[in-house]
Design a protein around this motif. Structure first.
Motif, PDB file in Angstrom:
ATOM      1  N   GLY A  82       0.330   0.676   4.813  1.00 14.94           N
ATOM      2  CA  GLY A  82       1.367   1.827   3.970  1.00 14.94           C
ATOM      3  C   GLY A  82       2.165   2.186   4.823  1.00 14.94           C
ATOM      4  N   GLN A  83       3.110   3.353   4.102  1.00 12.00           N
ATOM      5  CA  GLN A  83       4.400   4.104   4.982  1.00 12.00           C
ATOM      6  C   GLN A  83       3.680   5.254   5.518  1.00 12.00           C
ATOM      7  OE1 GLN A  83       3.735   4.484   1.740  1.00 12.00           O
ATOM      8  NE2 GLN A  83       3.865   6.614   1.420  1.00 12.00           N
ATOM      9  N   GLY A  84       2.405   5.857   5.263  1.00 15.54           N
ATOM     10  CA  GLY A  84       2.011   6.986   5.916  1.00 15.54           C
ATOM     11  C   GLY A  84       2.205   8.287   4.882  1.00 15.54           C
ATOM     12  N   THR A  85       1.289   9.243   4.957  1.00 16.55           N
ATOM     13  CA  THR A  85       1.363  10.289   4.641  1.00 16.55           C
ATOM     14  C   THR A  85       0.882  11.649   5.757  1.00 16.55           C
ATOM     15  OG1 THR A  85       0.778  11.821   2.650  1.00 16.55           O
ATOM     16  CG2 THR A  85      -0.904  10.183   3.560  1.00 16.55           C
ATOM     17  N   GLN A  86       1.742  12.509   5.730  1.00 17.08           N
ATOM     18  CA  GLN A  86       1.502  13.573   6.622  1.00 17.08           C
ATOM     19  C   GLN A  86       0.667  14.718   6.355  1.00 17.08           C
ATOM     20  OE1 GLN A  86       2.886  13.882  10.027  1.00 17.08           O
ATOM     21  NE2 GLN A  86       1.559  15.473  10.343  1.00 17.08           N
ATOM     22  N   VAL A  87      -0.295  14.769   7.431  1.00 18.86           N
ATOM     23  CA  VAL A  87      -1.222  16.025   7.187  1.00 18.86           C
ATOM     24  C   VAL A  87      -1.047  16.891   8.440  1.00 18.86           C
ATOM     25  CG1 VAL A  87      -3.846  16.571   7.098  1.00 18.86           C
ATOM     26  CG2 VAL A  87      -3.027  14.535   6.148  1.00 18.86           C
ATOM     27  N   THR A  88      -0.975  18.175   7.950  1.00 23.61           N
ATOM     28  CA  THR A  88      -0.884  19.215   8.840  1.00 23.61           C
ATOM     29  C   THR A  88      -1.810  20.396   8.660  1.00 23.61           C
ATOM     30  OG1 THR A  88       1.645  18.856   9.119  1.00 23.61           O
ATOM     31  CG2 THR A  88       0.767  20.913  10.007  1.00 23.61           C
ATOM     32  N   VAL A  89      -2.902  20.479   9.865  1.00 22.53           N
ATOM     33  CA  VAL A  89      -3.812  21.775   9.895  1.00 22.53           C
ATOM     34  C   VAL A  89      -3.424  22.842  10.757  1.00 22.53           C
ATOM     35  CG1 VAL A  89      -6.078  22.117   9.903  1.00 22.53           C
ATOM     36  CG2 VAL A  89      -5.169  19.958   9.274  1.00 22.53           C
ATOM     37  N   LEU A 126       0.834  -1.174   0.005  1.00 23.77           N
ATOM     38  CA  LEU A 126       0.045  -0.019  -0.083  1.00 23.77           C
ATOM     39  C   LEU A 126       0.782   1.073   0.068  1.00 23.77           C
ATOM     40  CD1 LEU A 126      -2.544  -1.103   2.793  1.00 23.77           C
ATOM     41  CD2 LEU A 126      -3.085  -1.433   0.345  1.00 23.77           C
ATOM     42  N   VAL A 127       0.491   2.237  -0.651  1.00 26.01           N
ATOM     43  CA  VAL A 127       1.181   3.356  -0.960  1.00 26.01           C
ATOM     44  C   VAL A 127       0.292   4.592  -0.803  1.00 26.01           C
ATOM     45  CG1 VAL A 127       2.903   5.051  -2.368  1.00 26.01           C
ATOM     46  CG2 VAL A 127       3.022   2.505  -2.334  1.00 26.01           C
ATOM     47  N   GLU A 128       0.267   5.222   0.144  1.00 23.46           N
ATOM     48  CA  GLU A 128      -0.421   6.594   0.567  1.00 23.46           C
ATOM     49  C   GLU A 128       0.152   8.001  -0.321  1.00 23.46           C
ATOM     50  OE1 GLU A 128      -0.422   4.357   4.389  1.00 23.46           O
ATOM     51  OE2 GLU A 128       1.003   5.094   2.829  1.00 23.46           O
ATOM     52  N   SER A 129      -0.775   8.544  -0.660  1.00 28.29           N
ATOM     53  CA  SER A 129      -0.340  10.018  -1.093  1.00 28.29           C
ATOM     54  C   SER A 129      -1.222  11.104  -0.851  1.00 28.29           C
ATOM     55  CB  SER A 129      -0.037  10.051  -2.683  1.00 28.29           C
ATOM     56  OG  SER A 129      -1.228   9.804  -3.539  1.00 28.29           O
ATOM     57  N   GLY A 130      -0.975  12.358  -1.239  1.00 33.97           N
ATOM     58  CA  GLY A 130      -1.937  13.499  -1.089  1.00 33.97           C
ATOM     59  C   GLY A 130      -1.997  14.209   0.214  1.00 33.97           C
ATOM     60  N   GLY A 131      -1.208  13.833   1.343  1.00 29.84           N
ATOM     61  CA  GLY A 131      -0.862  14.657   2.432  1.00 29.84           C
ATOM     62  C   GLY A 131      -0.409  16.039   2.155  1.00 29.84           C
ATOM     63  N   GLY A 132      -0.363  16.699   2.990  1.00 26.79           N
ATOM     64  CA  GLY A 132       0.191  18.239   2.930  1.00 26.79           C
ATOM     65  C   GLY A 132      -0.128  19.130   3.966  1.00 26.79           C
ATOM     66  N   SER A 133       0.045  20.411   3.691  1.00 23.48           N
ATOM     67  CA  SER A 133      -0.516  21.201   4.915  1.00 23.48           C
ATOM     68  C   SER A 133      -1.604  22.280   4.606  1.00 23.48           C
ATOM     69  CB  SER A 133       0.748  22.201   5.129  1.00 23.48           C
ATOM     70  OG  SER A 133       1.864  21.609   5.529  1.00 23.48           O
ATOM     71  N   ALA A 174      -7.127  25.359   8.462  1.00 25.09           N
ATOM     72  CA  ALA A 174      -8.371  25.160   9.269  1.00 25.09           C
ATOM     73  C   ALA A 174      -9.398  25.447   8.333  1.00 25.09           C
ATOM     74  CB  ALA A 174      -8.398  25.747  10.689  1.00 25.09           C
ATOM     75  N   GLY A 175     -10.405  24.449   8.048  1.00 27.88           N
ATOM     76  CA  GLY A 175     -11.389  24.563   7.208  1.00 27.88           C
ATOM     77  C   GLY A 175     -11.312  24.168   5.911  1.00 27.88           C
ATOM     78  N   GLY A 176     -10.006  24.005   5.496  1.00 28.87           N
ATOM     79  CA  GLY A 176      -9.649  23.352   4.183  1.00 28.87           C
ATOM     80  C   GLY A 176      -9.933  22.130   4.170  1.00 28.87           C
ATOM     81  N   SER A 177      -9.542  21.562   2.826  1.00 22.55           N
ATOM     82  CA  SER A 177      -9.682  20.163   2.353  1.00 22.55           C
ATOM     83  C   SER A 177      -8.565  19.398   1.877  1.00 22.55           C
ATOM     84  CB  SER A 177     -11.029  20.121   1.355  1.00 22.55           C
ATOM     85  OG  SER A 177     -12.213  20.517   1.974  1.00 22.55           O
ATOM     86  N   LEU A 178      -8.626  18.240   2.002  1.00 17.19           N
ATOM     87  CA  LEU A 178      -7.498  17.417   1.321  1.00 17.19           C
ATOM     88  C   LEU A 178      -8.025  16.083   0.941  1.00 17.19           C
ATOM     89  CD1 LEU A 178      -4.362  17.829   3.605  1.00 17.19           C
ATOM     90  CD2 LEU A 178      -4.458  18.558   1.097  1.00 17.19           C
TER      91      LEU A 178
END
Length: 126
Positions: free
Chosen positions: A117-124, A3-10, A13-17
């Protein structure tokens, strides 16, 4: 299965990913699939799960804001995250487990899943 994750990011607040998880094989009919998240010093937390029959479970903390779904390709899992909050900040992991013919009693329990998977970082930010 890999499994490979993608799409994380910064995001503010109130936004979407939208997170994506690409599996190395067809996982729609024979696997339970789920998203988890973890912050340093805390246990891994189940966020959303979907099984081979389309039954969906959400953690109370994300109900009404997050949506788990399968893509048109049979090896893609998504997590649409809307109305993000600073407390959603975490490493997000995709997980899978082989279906054995009956539903999971605890579909959001990390020990129910064998493949990660290895994970993807999400920062809000606030």
């Amino acid at each position: 299965v890999q499994l490979v994750e993608s799409g994380g990011g910064s995001v503010q607040a109130g936004g979407s990913l939208r997170l994506s998880c690409a599996a190395s094989e067809d996982v729609y009919n024979d696997y339970f699939l789920a998203w988890f998240r973890q912050t340093p010093g805390k246990e891994r937390e189940g966020v959303a799960a979907i099984d081979y029959d389309g039954r969906i479970t959400y953690a109370d903390s994300v109900k009404g804001r997050f949506t788990i779904s399968k893509g048109s390709a049979k090896n893609i899992l998504y997590l649409q995250m809307d109305s993000l909050k600073p407390e959603d900040t975490a490493m997000y992991y995709c997980a899978a487990d082989t279906a054995r013919g009956w539903p999971k009693i605890f579909p959001l329990a990390p020990n129910e899943y064998d493949y990660w998977g290895q994970g993807t970082q999400v920062t809000v930010s606030s």
